[in-house]
Scaffold this active site. Structure first.
Site: not given
Length: 142
Positions: A60-62, A107
């Site tokens: 839940g991040h990039a 992602r």
């Protein structure tokens, strides 16, 4: 300030690769990931995720700069990758298959099998300021 950086990575930049694997004459198999001309990044750090409760979603991040390689050291899992316009889902189920995740892609990892171990190889040291954890901010950087 990193928020002024523009991100131009596409979901097409994420890809699966086969790692070199060797049978060990009836004693299992050996798979290698090492810094070389054939490997897509220089490994500076690794971490692994395990004992993942059923139904969990991780990631839940990039990242602004960090590139990663994800491997299913045990079990299998899905990786949903987004560039803010399109999405792709990869299922990682073999320890000799690795997913290359370049910086700039959002992602999320899910559908972990029982006993799953996710091995992540990174080309930078951990730096919290490299994480984009707010999807609205991520979209504004596109």
């Amino acid at each position: 300030m990193k928020e002024s950086v523009r991100i131009n990575t596409s979901v097409d930049d994420a890809r699966l690769i086969q790692l070199p694997s060797f049978p060990t004459d009836g004693f299992g198999s050996l798979t290698v990931a090492q810094n070389s001309n054939d490997f897509p990044l220089t490994i500076k750090r690794l971490f692994y995720i395990y004992d993942i409760p059923a139904g969990s979603v991780r990631g839940g991040h990039a990242h602004y700069q960090m590139n990663e390689v994800l491997i299913a050291a045990s079990g299998c899992f899905d990786v949903e990758v987004s560039d803010g316009y399109r999405q792709r889902t990869f299922t990682i189920r073999n320890p000799s298959t690795a997913l290359i995740l370049p910086a700039g892609l959002w992602r999320s990892l899910s559908n972990f099998s029982s006993g799953c171990v996710v091995l992540t190889l990174c080309d930078t040291d951990y730096e919290e300021s490299d994480y984009i954890r707010d999807y609205s901010l991520y979209l504004s950087l596109r």
